[in-house]
Enzyme design. Structure first.
Site: not given
Length: 71
Positions: A35, A38
């Site tokens: 991600c 992230c």
């Protein structure tokens, strides 16, 4: 990836970490290694975890969503 953090591997591990941390502050980062947001946040959280590691007042954890879908 997140060397100074706990790495719960399933739902039970996450619940136990939170339940057994006593009066410590528990900060849990839910995310995925693929991600982009992230990954972008990772260095900041790692630095905070490193900074607070010696205080034993704060517990940091990174939970891969693919490992802990029930939390």
């Amino acid at each position: 990836y997140f060397k100074n953090m706990h790495h719960p591997h399933n739902d039970t591990d996450v619940k136990n970490l939170i339940t057994n941390s006593g009066d410590k502050i528990v900060i849990v980062k839910f995310g995925a290694t693929w991600c982009p947001p992230c990954v972008a946040l990772a260095p900041e959280l790692e630095e905070l975890a490193k900074e607070y590691a010696s205080t034993e007042k704060v517990v940091f954890a990174f939970v891969r969503m693919s490992d802990c879908e029930g939390v």
